[in-house]
Design a protein around this motif. Structure first.
Motif, short mmCIF file in Angstrom:
data_model
loop_
_atom_site.label_atom_id
_atom_site.label_comp_id
_atom_site.label_asym_id
_atom_site.label_seq_id
_atom_site.Cartn_x
_atom_site.Cartn_y
_atom_site.Cartn_z
N THR A 250 14.04 -1.53 1.62
CA THR A 250 14.54 -0.59 0.61
C THR A 250 13.39 0.12 -0.09
OG1 THR A 250 16.50 -1.96 0.22
CG2 THR A 250 15.91 -0.39 -1.50
N VAL A 251 12.36 -0.64 -0.45
CA VAL A 251 11.20 -0.05 -1.12
C VAL A 251 10.48 0.92 -0.19
CG1 VAL A 251 8.92 -0.57 -2.09
CG2 VAL A 251 10.91 -1.94 -2.74
N ASP A 252 10.35 0.55 1.08
CA ASP A 252 9.69 1.41 2.05
C ASP A 252 10.45 2.73 2.21
OD1 ASP A 252 7.71 1.76 4.32
OD2 ASP A 252 9.59 1.89 5.45
N ALA A 253 11.77 2.65 2.33
CA ALA A 253 12.57 3.87 2.49
C ALA A 253 12.44 4.77 1.27
CB ALA A 253 14.03 3.50 2.75
N ALA A 254 12.47 4.17 0.08
CA ALA A 254 12.35 4.96 -1.15
C ALA A 254 10.97 5.60 -1.25
CB ALA A 254 12.60 4.06 -2.36
N ALA A 255 9.92 4.88 -0.84
CA ALA A 255 8.57 5.44 -0.89
C ALA A 255 8.42 6.60 0.08
CB ALA A 255 7.55 4.35 -0.57
N ARG A 256 9.00 6.47 1.25
CA ARG A 256 8.93 7.56 2.24
C ARG A 256 9.69 8.80 1.75
NH1 ARG A 256 7.30 6.16 7.39
NH2 ARG A 256 6.89 3.93 7.74
N ALA B 139 10.25 9.58 -1.39
CA ALA B 139 9.49 10.18 -2.49
C ALA B 139 8.32 11.02 -1.97
CB ALA B 139 8.97 9.07 -3.40
N GLU B 140 7.70 10.54 -0.87
CA GLU B 140 6.58 11.28 -0.28
C GLU B 140 7.05 12.61 0.30
OE1 GLU B 140 2.87 10.32 2.76
OE2 GLU B 140 4.77 9.24 2.96
N VAL B 141 8.22 12.62 0.89
CA VAL B 141 8.76 13.85 1.47
C VAL B 141 9.09 14.87 0.40
CG1 VAL B 141 10.76 14.81 2.69
CG2 VAL B 141 9.65 12.72 3.54
N THR B 142 9.65 14.42 -0.71
CA THR B 142 10.10 15.34 -1.76
C THR B 142 8.99 15.73 -2.73
OG1 THR B 142 10.81 13.43 -3.11
CG2 THR B 142 12.44 14.46 -1.66
N ILE C 124 0.84 -1.19 0.00
CA ILE C 124 0.00 0.00 0.00
C ILE C 124 0.88 1.25 0.00
CG2 ILE C 124 -2.00 -1.07 1.09
CD1 ILE C 124 -0.94 -0.10 3.79
N ARG C 125 0.26 2.37 -0.34
CA ARG C 125 0.99 3.63 -0.32
C ARG C 125 1.05 4.15 1.11
NH1 ARG C 125 -2.08 4.65 -5.34
NH2 ARG C 125 -0.61 4.28 -7.05
N PRO C 126 2.18 4.76 1.49
CA PRO C 126 2.33 5.26 2.87
C PRO C 126 1.20 6.18 3.26
CG PRO C 126 4.43 5.34 1.71
CD PRO C 126 3.38 4.97 0.68
#
Length: 449
Positions: A437-443, A445-448, A375-377
């Motif tokens: 790794t996917v979780d960190a990248a999704a977070r 991307a959400e911040v930026t 799911i999306r964060p």
């Protein structure tokens, strides 16, 4: 005269991927940004055309059920190939009869008959053919989230938009609520109340959306392409009770669940205390060779008013592979093994989900059919792009997994039934690294964004 529009058949140019793109349909998709050819395998390890080794936890889309290059199976194929490759169903075939006897004996039917074909799609197509002929009706019930195949009739009973290639249909299909609870409007209900709601809806659909003369209901004990959704206890038993009231046969689509991948019984529906009038099999029962089978009560199987044969169905090579595969499963008690290793994998994945709640919405499945819904964060919205990223990242780490679900956001973890405890630990480690790794990248991307 030479036609300049026609490409020459000699000296192909470009990479294998480029050649694939030139001659294959554009709807025949490939995994990975850099698609992979598998050149060889042994056990659960495969060698890729990129020179790397991978732990195979997808099993050829669940078809390589007991692993790669299993001597007992390859030797059975070689022995048969040295004798005769093909004769057709117009001749007696000892391997076909032996396999039919085994499938029939486990079916729990009164008078089972078996017909062999070449794929899961063809098996389900045949099941639909005989049940509609038996009922003199083309009305069928199916579950939302189902995927029984890619042929004309099976597409008609497909309950996933992404796999519904056409709106044209030889059938009139009414779709019922499935066991996929994560996005269900009945999600908040306890198990018993959830089943009650589904059964109430089933009765309403039968009474309002059909003529009452229904040929069959088609179900998967565990939905494959639907993301390994399985209903709670009592769902299939209650469903069968309603079907019996209306005289509607049950077709259990066992293309992905048979022969024991769920870790419970050779046929997945039997674990629910339910017997079906028709069973379909394919994929893993020949460990990857082309095969399909329909097991049905004699009254239904004998409904066809015309002759029918299957030129390659039941061919000696596929029968040799299937009998050797079933022998191997029985000799090594692989159904119990699938249950034990599946529980180990699910336990590890549930632990991972507790640490990554913003990425992993649900872990589900049975035996060695495990789904990881992403799911999306900050939401429960499906994240197909993160599932794609996870499949890519897993490959980079040396792990092959699949992807499916209604929205393409469910990781499919389906190793061969011979996977060892040590290999399961390795798979969990690689899945952990992948999803972190996917979780960190999704977070990020959400911040930026």
């Amino acid at each position: 005269m030479n036609d300049p529009q026609i490409a020459p058949l000699h000296s192909p140019q470009g990479s294998l991927h480029e050649r694939h793109t030139r001659v294959m349909p554009d709807w025949m998709s490939l995994y990975y940004d850099e698609p992979l050819e598998l050149l060889s395998g042994a056990g659960r390890t495969v060698q890729g055309s990129d020179g790397r080794s991978y732990l195979d936890c997808f099993g050829g889309l669940l078809a390589t059920m007991v692993g790669h290059n299993i001597p007992e199976i390859t030797e059975a194929i070689q022995r048969q190939a040295a004798r005769i490759l093909h004769s057709s169903t117009l001749y007696l075939l000892s391997g076909q009869v032996r396999l039919a006897e085994r499938l029939a004996a486990a079916s729990r039917m009164r008078d089972p008959r078996v017909f062999f074909v070449n794929s899961g799609s063809e098996a389900v197509e045949t099941a639909l053919l005989i049940t509609t002929a038996h009922a003199s009706s083309n009305q069928v019930l199916a579950l939302r989230g189902s995927y029984p195949g890619r042929s004309f009739g099976t597409v008609a009973t497909t309950g996933i938009r992404a796999w519904s290639a056409t709106g044209f249909s030889p059938l009139q299909v009414s779709y019922l609520h499935s066991g996929y609870r994560y996005r269900s409007p009945f999600r908040a209900l306890e198990d018993a109340a959830f089943v009650d709601a589904c059964i109430d809806e089933m009765r309403t659909i039968i009474e309002t959306s059909t003529s009452g003369r229904i040929a069959a209901m088609l179900v998967e004990p565990v939905q494959g392409a639907g993301g390994f959704a399985e209903p709670p206890a009592g769902f299939f038993a209650r469903t069968k009770g309603v079907l019996d009231e209306y005289g509607i046969p049950l077709i259990s689509d066992e293309v992905q669940t048979a022969w024991g991948r769920t870790g419970r019984s050779p046929y997945g529906i039997h674990a629910h205390g339910v017997d079906a009038e028709v069973l379909t099999l394919a994929k893993g029962i020949a460990n990857g060779l082309s095969i399909g089978a329909v097991v049905a009560e004699a009254e239904i199987m004998h409904s066809l008013p015309a002759h029918s044969i299957s030129t390659a169905g039941g061919n000696p090579i596929a029968m040799a592979a299937a009998n050797a595969t079933l022998d191997y499963i029985e000799d090594h008690d692989l159904i119990s093994h699938a249950d034990q290793i599946g529980a180990k994998l699910q336990h590890g994945l549930h632990d991972l989900a507790s640490r990554l709640p913003a990425l992993i919405g649900e872990i589900r499945g049975a035996g060695l059919m495990i789904g990881v819904e992403l799911i999306r964060p900050g939401s429960t919205d499906p994240a197909p792009e993160l599932a794609v990223a996870a499949v890519e990242r897993a490959r980079k780490l040396g792990l092959l997994i699949g992807r499916g679900g209604l929205y393409g956001n469910v990781l499919r973890v389906t190793p061969p039934m011979t996977i060892t405890a040590a290999e399961a630990e390795t798979a969990l480690e690689l899945l952990g690294e992948t999803l972190q790794t996917v979780d960190a990248a999704a977070r990020q991307a959400e911040v930026t964004s």
